[in-house]
Design a protein around this motif. Structure first.
Motif, PDB file in Angstrom:
ATOM      1  N   UNK A 100      22.799 -39.067 -17.848  1.00  0.00           N
ATOM      2  CA  UNK A 100      23.116 -38.823 -16.450  1.00  0.00           C
ATOM      3  C   UNK A 100      23.387 -40.107 -15.681  1.00  0.00           C
ATOM      4  N   UNK A 101      22.785 -41.220 -16.123  1.00  0.00           N
ATOM      5  CA  UNK A 101      22.993 -42.493 -15.423  1.00  0.00           C
ATOM      6  C   UNK A 101      24.436 -42.963 -15.499  1.00  0.00           C
ATOM      7  N   UNK A 102      25.191 -42.431 -16.440  1.00  0.00           N
ATOM      8  CA  UNK A 102      26.609 -42.802 -16.578  1.00  0.00           C
ATOM      9  C   UNK A 102      27.530 -41.740 -15.999  1.00  0.00           C
ATOM     10  N   UNK A 103      26.946 -40.776 -15.266  1.00  0.00           N
ATOM     11  CA  UNK A 103      27.728 -39.661 -14.743  1.00  0.00           C
ATOM     12  C   UNK A 103      27.724 -39.636 -13.215  1.00  0.00           C
ATOM     13  N   UNK A 104      28.794 -39.090 -12.652  1.00  0.00           N
ATOM     14  CA  UNK A 104      28.792 -38.704 -11.246  1.00  0.00           C
ATOM     15  C   UNK A 104      28.271 -37.268 -11.222  1.00  0.00           C
ATOM     16  N   UNK A 105      26.985 -37.125 -10.905  1.00  0.00           N
ATOM     17  CA  UNK A 105      26.330 -35.825 -11.075  1.00  0.00           C
ATOM     18  C   UNK A 105      25.547 -35.471  -9.814  1.00  0.00           C
ATOM     19  N   UNK A 106      26.279 -35.095  -8.776  1.00  0.00           N
ATOM     20  CA  UNK A 106      25.665 -34.649  -7.527  1.00  0.00           C
ATOM     21  C   UNK A 106      25.619 -33.125  -7.553  1.00  0.00           C
ATOM     22  N   UNK A 107      24.436 -32.566  -7.483  1.00  0.00           N
ATOM     23  CA  UNK A 107      24.273 -31.122  -7.678  1.00  0.00           C
ATOM     24  C   UNK A 107      24.978 -30.292  -6.620  1.00  0.00           C
ATOM     25  N   UNK A 108      25.252 -30.876  -5.465  1.00  0.00           N
ATOM     26  CA  UNK A 108      25.955 -30.137  -4.405  1.00  0.00           C
ATOM     27  C   UNK A 108      27.469 -30.323  -4.480  1.00  0.00           C
ATOM     28  N   UNK A 125      32.041 -30.186  -8.723  1.00  0.00           N
ATOM     29  CA  UNK A 125      33.462 -30.174  -9.079  1.00  0.00           C
ATOM     30  C   UNK A 125      33.978 -31.579  -9.366  1.00  0.00           C
ATOM     31  N   UNK A 126      33.305 -32.594  -8.810  1.00  0.00           N
ATOM     32  CA  UNK A 126      33.704 -33.975  -9.061  1.00  0.00           C
ATOM     33  C   UNK A 126      32.851 -34.640 -10.132  1.00  0.00           C
ATOM     34  N   UNK A 127      32.038 -33.849 -10.841  1.00  0.00           N
ATOM     35  CA  UNK A 127      31.156 -34.405 -11.868  1.00  0.00           C
ATOM     36  C   UNK A 127      31.981 -34.948 -13.026  1.00  0.00           C
ATOM     37  N   UNK A 128      31.492 -36.043 -13.608  1.00  0.00           N
ATOM     38  CA  UNK A 128      32.197 -36.636 -14.740  1.00  0.00           C
ATOM     39  C   UNK A 128      31.678 -38.023 -15.059  1.00  0.00           C
ATOM     40  N   UNK A 129      32.219 -38.600 -16.093  1.00  0.00           N
ATOM     41  CA  UNK A 129      31.797 -39.914 -16.574  1.00  0.00           C
ATOM     42  C   UNK A 129      32.286 -41.016 -15.633  1.00  0.00           C
ATOM     43  N   UNK A 130      31.357 -41.911 -15.233  1.00  0.00           N
ATOM     44  CA  UNK A 130      31.729 -43.025 -14.352  1.00  0.00           C
ATOM     45  C   UNK A 130      31.315 -44.375 -14.940  1.00  0.00           C
ATOM     46  N   UNK A 131      30.805 -44.357 -16.167  1.00  0.00           N
ATOM     47  CA  UNK A 131      30.424 -45.614 -16.813  1.00  0.00           C
ATOM     48  C   UNK A 131      29.244 -46.289 -16.129  1.00  0.00           C
ATOM     49  N   UNK A 132      29.435 -47.532 -15.755  1.00  0.00           N
ATOM     50  CA  UNK A 132      28.358 -48.326 -15.145  1.00  0.00           C
ATOM     51  C   UNK A 132      28.449 -48.377 -13.618  1.00  0.00           C
ATOM     52  N   UNK A 133      29.237 -47.487 -13.039  1.00  0.00           N
ATOM     53  CA  UNK A 133      29.420 -47.515 -11.584  1.00  0.00           C
ATOM     54  C   UNK A 133      28.104 -47.320 -10.826  1.00  0.00           C
TER      55      UNK A 133
END
Length: 297
Positions: free
Chosen positions: A37-45, A48-56
């Motif tokens: 999860x630390x490498x993901x854009x994972x906002x529960x609200x 739709x924009x969830x996905x891999x963001x690397x080290x962002x």
């Protein structure tokens, strides 16, 4: 060979499978999931924009002033708390190892704070440090240390010390129990031999007692360091990280970020940094402390 593999020799491993399954489900999976999860854009609200963001998420952390302040507070909180607990825990253990009347009752009373839950500790000490009715301020005034009641939780430094006192009170018994159990394994004959050689109390403590309880002390300090860094209940229950984030630590910040924004990716990134920091510290600490290596003085 097949009979041996699937026969009696395999039974112990088969019996351990339920334990391994429980460890995997409740310990290993959450750890691996946190790293993921630390490498993901994972906002529960906003899935739709969830996905891999690397080290962002980690890059954002380095620019987060609140996180940097929480990291500094966490370092101070852990070092001071563990240092005080180890010092007073050692003193209590040495006292309880002596023979005196009512020792059993005194031991029971000294160990009770460890059985008190964190939230209850927060409530007790919040009342004790209360500006209007707190017993701490009342005692300080009676002893002439203060000439007026003070607001402990309106000042950052005083708030941190109030938290430290509460957490130290709760943590001393853990050190005392661990060290006392180690002290009781030391043979009386060792001290008797030292007495014959004319050793004084300080020499016996430094040359005999300390080396023989070294591993217990090292392991206890390491465990308490990990637990103290991860304390949330006492801090949140007494100050909620305030005032002005002066008592905010990383675990409390993780909880607040997730509760307020439901950003599991950003919260997981903070947790991953904590895990890595603790792993590196533990490895260096045990190596420098020579854990498991006997030393003779």
């Amino acid at each position: 060979m097949k009979k041996k593999i699937f026969g009696k020799s395999a039974r112990p491993y088969l019996m351990l499978l339920p334990t391994f399954a429980i460890i995997g489900i409740f310990m290993l999976y959450p750890i691996f999931n946190t790293f993921f999860l630390s490498t993901q854009n994972h906002v529960l609200t906003n899935m739709k924009d969830a996905g891999f963001v690397g080290l962002d998420n980690f890059k954002t952390l380095l620019q987060d002033e609140t996180f940097i302040k929480a990291a500094g507070n966490s370092l101070w909180w852990t070092v001071v708390n563990v240092g005080l607990q180890a010092f007073f825990g050692l003193l209590v253990a040495l006292l309880l190892n002596m023979k005196f009347k009512g020792r059993g009752l005194f031991r029971a009373l000294m160990f009770t704070p460890w059985a008190v839950g964190g939230i209850l500790v927060a409530l007790i000490w919040s009342f004790m440090f209360n500006e209007s009715v707190g017993v701490v301020g009342d005692l300080l005034m009676k002893f002439g240390i203060l000439d007026h009641r003070m607001s402990w939780f309106s000042d950052g430094t005083l708030s941190m010390w109030a938290l430290t006192i509460a957490n130290t009170w709760r943590g001393i018994p853990f050190f005392a129990i661990s060290i006392l159990s180690s002290l009781q394994t030391i043979s009386v004959e060792v001290y008797e031999s030292a007495d014959v050689d004319g050793a004084n109390a300080w020499t016996k403590f430094w040359k005999i007692t300390l080396p023989l309880i070294k591993d217990t002390l090292l392991l206890t300090i390491l465990l308490r360091t990990i637990w103290t860094l991860n304390v949330v209940d006492i801090i949140y229950g007494m100050t909620k990280g305030g005032p002005n984030f002066s008592t905010l630590t990383i675990p409390v910040y993780i909880m607040m970020v997730f509760n307020d924004t439901l950003d599991a990716g950003y919260a997981s990134a903070m947790a991953v940094l904590m895990i890595l920091a603790l792993l590196i510290f533990s490895a260096i600490y045990l190596k420098v402390g020579k854990y498991g290596e006997e030393e003779y003085y």
